[in-house]
Write an enzyme that holds these catalytic residues in place. Structure first.
Site, short mmCIF file in Angstrom:
data_model
loop_
_atom_site.label_atom_id
_atom_site.label_comp_id
_atom_site.label_asym_id
_atom_site.label_seq_id
_atom_site.Cartn_x
_atom_site.Cartn_y
_atom_site.Cartn_z
N GLU A 1 -18.26 -30.78 -21.06
CA GLU A 1 -18.19 -31.16 -19.64
C GLU A 1 -19.43 -31.93 -19.19
O GLU A 1 -19.34 -32.79 -18.31
CB GLU A 1 -18.01 -29.91 -18.76
CG GLU A 1 -16.65 -29.25 -18.88
CD GLU A 1 -16.59 -28.18 -19.95
OE1 GLU A 1 -15.57 -27.46 -20.02
OE2 GLU A 1 -17.58 -28.06 -20.73
N PHE B 1 -11.04 -13.61 -14.50
CA PHE B 1 -11.39 -14.34 -15.72
C PHE B 1 -11.69 -15.80 -15.40
O PHE B 1 -10.93 -16.49 -14.74
CB PHE B 1 -10.22 -14.26 -16.72
CG PHE B 1 -10.46 -15.03 -17.98
CD1 PHE B 1 -11.46 -14.66 -18.87
CD2 PHE B 1 -9.70 -16.15 -18.27
CE1 PHE B 1 -11.69 -15.37 -20.04
CE2 PHE B 1 -9.92 -16.88 -19.44
CZ PHE B 1 -10.91 -16.49 -20.33
N GLN B 2 -12.85 -16.27 -15.85
CA GLN B 2 -13.34 -17.63 -15.65
C GLN B 2 -13.46 -17.99 -14.17
O GLN B 2 -13.21 -19.13 -13.76
CB GLN B 2 -12.47 -18.65 -16.40
CG GLN B 2 -12.61 -18.55 -17.91
CD GLN B 2 -12.07 -19.74 -18.66
OE1 GLN B 2 -11.12 -20.40 -18.21
NE2 GLN B 2 -12.65 -20.03 -19.81
N LYS C 1 -5.66 -22.45 -8.73
CA LYS C 1 -4.49 -22.73 -9.55
C LYS C 1 -3.19 -22.60 -8.76
O LYS C 1 -2.28 -23.43 -8.91
CB LYS C 1 -4.46 -21.80 -10.75
CG LYS C 1 -3.40 -22.17 -11.78
CD LYS C 1 -3.55 -21.36 -13.06
CE LYS C 1 -2.57 -21.83 -14.13
NZ LYS C 1 -2.75 -21.10 -15.40
N MET D 1 -42.68 -37.40 -24.13
CA MET D 1 -43.48 -37.30 -22.91
C MET D 1 -44.14 -35.93 -22.78
O MET D 1 -45.26 -35.82 -22.28
CB MET D 1 -42.62 -37.60 -21.68
CG MET D 1 -43.44 -37.80 -20.40
SD MET D 1 -44.59 -39.21 -20.48
CE MET D 1 -43.49 -40.56 -20.06
#
Length: 575
Positions: free
Chosen positions: A65, A127-128, A177, A486
């Site tokens: 992602e 869940f999630q 959903k 750096m």
């Protein structure tokens, strides 16, 4: 469909239609002219992906992602259109947090769609499930959670409007959903009505006239051109104004390309690793005209020494930026394009800058950017110079953050807008390569070169899968100094050369890695081989990964050390 007659013209009016929430999303994307979306599926967003499958909308399946959101950023930066990213709930949503924050601080228009668990279980640690609204509230221009399918068309239209108007930025829509499965009437004809959000685009003419008067009185004026010039599509107006007034120009890091890098009145980038001339021009100026820049700390250095003798003009579409860091005498709130055009219209004459420009030209000649050659050892500055040469300065260049970013900003001269894609305010490692993928989608026929550090590349290297799969001719140049460059530089200069976890004793074989993804891989270690390898890379019709082994202990100079002012640069000449 029905018709109505208005003003003696026949107009087609689209009737609202019954659609699922997921279908509404796809329909809205089509109406907004979205060409490509970047994303990654998962449980909560599956209804939307089912619609993607049915409609055949162009979707790029990133391998993480983070790759998807950075690709959307690269697309937005080059095209000027909103980048669209679609991911699932929970870890899918939290994996785009860095990209959202990056887009927010760098003013990139994004519309991010996150799946969410059903409304019936929100708040139960399902869940999630993750509270993405709470998490992203500080790092989005606005965010929504859709609780009813009936409000979804309005939310979609508002999201694109907010992301792309005023100061651009990311807008997130959290889509549960059950809402994506529910059906309702899709009406996309209503105008956006946001009384509390009315960005000022046309500046106040009285304030513009004050700028005109200040320019006429100034002996040492300087224009500081930031990314706002690019977002406002004001590059032509800025060039015309500078040629009319003969006021020299310096760029911020993100403003590079807003003014031609080869122009005689261009002084270079200002800030911590800017040119000596650009920083001294600001320090000695009596009028500083900031157009679309934030006055961030990497630009200003110690505020007590920043433009101490200058009257400050700040032109910005975001009034919150004006006076936030630097006291501003003449604030001008508005779009850069309108503001500069109004200045052109009002500026019948300007002050005499001839002596000032001659002095600055002398500084440019006396204090150019420099590096010391070292036999066959490749210096990274030389690498960037050769990349500029073999691409004729026409490439879209993307970077992460760090030494390679600064060398690219210093030694690749940008003469056109939207050729420079980098992570500015957030300084995100892993940004440059996926951003190059998005940039290539924005301009399929333009050469895209991702100049990446060996450390940052390994953060999003999995996106190599996309190059052959999607036939993207992105060229990857790894500036390989076997370290967090750096970080190593700062440890050397400010931490007693204690290189705590910044060196890589073992490096992957990048050529073999490229081969694993069926991509042409090359490695170069000698100066005598460099130009030929870069020419071969550019000539190759497909993607190429070029591992360039550069001097490991080379530092970025000149430099304003922490706590110092712009006039206190170190390393302005060879030691």
């Amino acid at each position: 469909m029905s018709t109505k007659l208005e003003n003696k013209e026949l107009e087609t009016v689209e009737e609202p239609k019954e659609l699922s929430g997921s279908s509404m999303l796809i329909e809205a994307l089509a109406k907004e002219g979205v060409e490509v979306i970047f994303g990654y599926p998962g449980g909560a967003i599956l209804p939307t992906y089912d619609e993607i499958y049915k409609t055949g909308i162009h979707h790029v399946l990133a391998r993480h992602e983070q790759g998807a959101i950075h690709a959307a950023e690269g697309y937005a930066r080059v095209s000027g259109k909103p980048g669209v990213c679609v991911v699932t709930s929970g870890p899918g949503a939290t994996n785009v947090i860095t990209g959202i924050a990056d887009a927010m601080i760098d003013s990139l228009p994004l519309v991010v769609i996150t799946g969410q668990v059903a409304t019936t279980v929100i708040g139960t640690d399902a869940f999630q499930e993750a509270d993405i609204i709470g998490i992203t509230m500080p790092i989005t221009k606005h965010n929504y959670q859709v609780r009813s399918v009936d409000e979804f068309p309005r939310i979609l239209k508002e999201a694109f409007h907010i992301a792309t108007t005023g100061r651009p930025g990311p807008v997130l829509i959290d889509l549960p959903k059950d809402v994506s499965l529910a059906t309702g009437l899709f009406d996309y004809t209503k105008e956006v009505n946001l009384p509390g959000y009315q960005p000022t685009t046309i500046p106040n003419r009285l304030q513009v006239r004050k700028v005109v008067e200040a320019v006429m009185a100034a002996k040492k004026p300087v224009i500081l051109a930031g990314a706002g010039v690019l977002h406002g599509k004001a590059t032509d107006e800025l060039l015309a104004y500078v040629e009319e007034t003969k006021i020299p120009v310096v760029n911020t890091l993100l403003g590079l390309g807003s003014f031609p890098g080869d122009h005689e009145l261009f002084l270079g980038m200002a800030g911590m690793h800017g040119t000596y001339t650009a920083n001294m021009a600001i320090h000695e100026s009596d009028l500083l005209i900031n157009i679309g820049a934030r006055f961030d700390d990497r630009l200003t250095g110690n505020l007590d020494h920043f433009a101490p003798n200058a009257r400050v003009v700040h032109i910005d579409i975001d009034p919150a930026e004006i006076g936030k860091i630097i006291e501003t005498e003449i604030p001008v709130v508005g779009d850069a394009k309108h503001a500069v055009q109004m200045l052109l219209d009002e500026q019948s004459e300007s002050g005499d800058t001839k002596a000032w420009v001659e002095k600055l030209q002398g500084l440019k000649e006396e204090y150019p950017l420099w590096y010391q050659e070292d036999g066959e050892t490749i210096k990274p500055q030389h690498l960037i110079e050769i990349i500029h040469e073999v691409t004729n300065g026409e490439a879209i260049v993307t970077t992460d953050v760090g030494q390679h970013q600064m060398w690219s900003a210093q030694f690749y001269r940008f003469n056109k807008p939207n050729r420079w894609v980098t992570s500015g305010g957030l300084g995100t490692m892993g940004f440059g390569f996926p951003a190059a993928i998005g940039a290539q989608f924005a301009e399929p026929k333009s050469p895209v070169v991702a100049v990446i550090g060996d450390a940052g590349f390994q953060m999003t290297a999995q996106e190599l899968s996309l190059l052959q799969e999607l036939h993207l001719p992105v060229k990857i140049v790894i500036v390989n100094n076997a370290s967090l460059g750096m970080v190593r530089q700062w440890q050397q200069l400010f931490h007693g050369e204690r290189y705590s976890n910044s060196l890589f004793p073992i490096q992957p074989n990048f050529v073999k890695l490229a081969d694993a993804y069926d991509i042409k891989g090359m490695k170069v270690e000698k100066v005598s081989e460099l130009k030929g390898a870069l020419e071969e890379m550019i000539a190759h019709p497909g993607p190429v990964l070029l591992d360039v082994r550069v001097a490991k202990e080379e530092n970025v100079y000149p430099m304003i050390s922490p706590g110092k002012g712009q006039h206190q640069m170190e390393g302005v000449k060879p030691q």
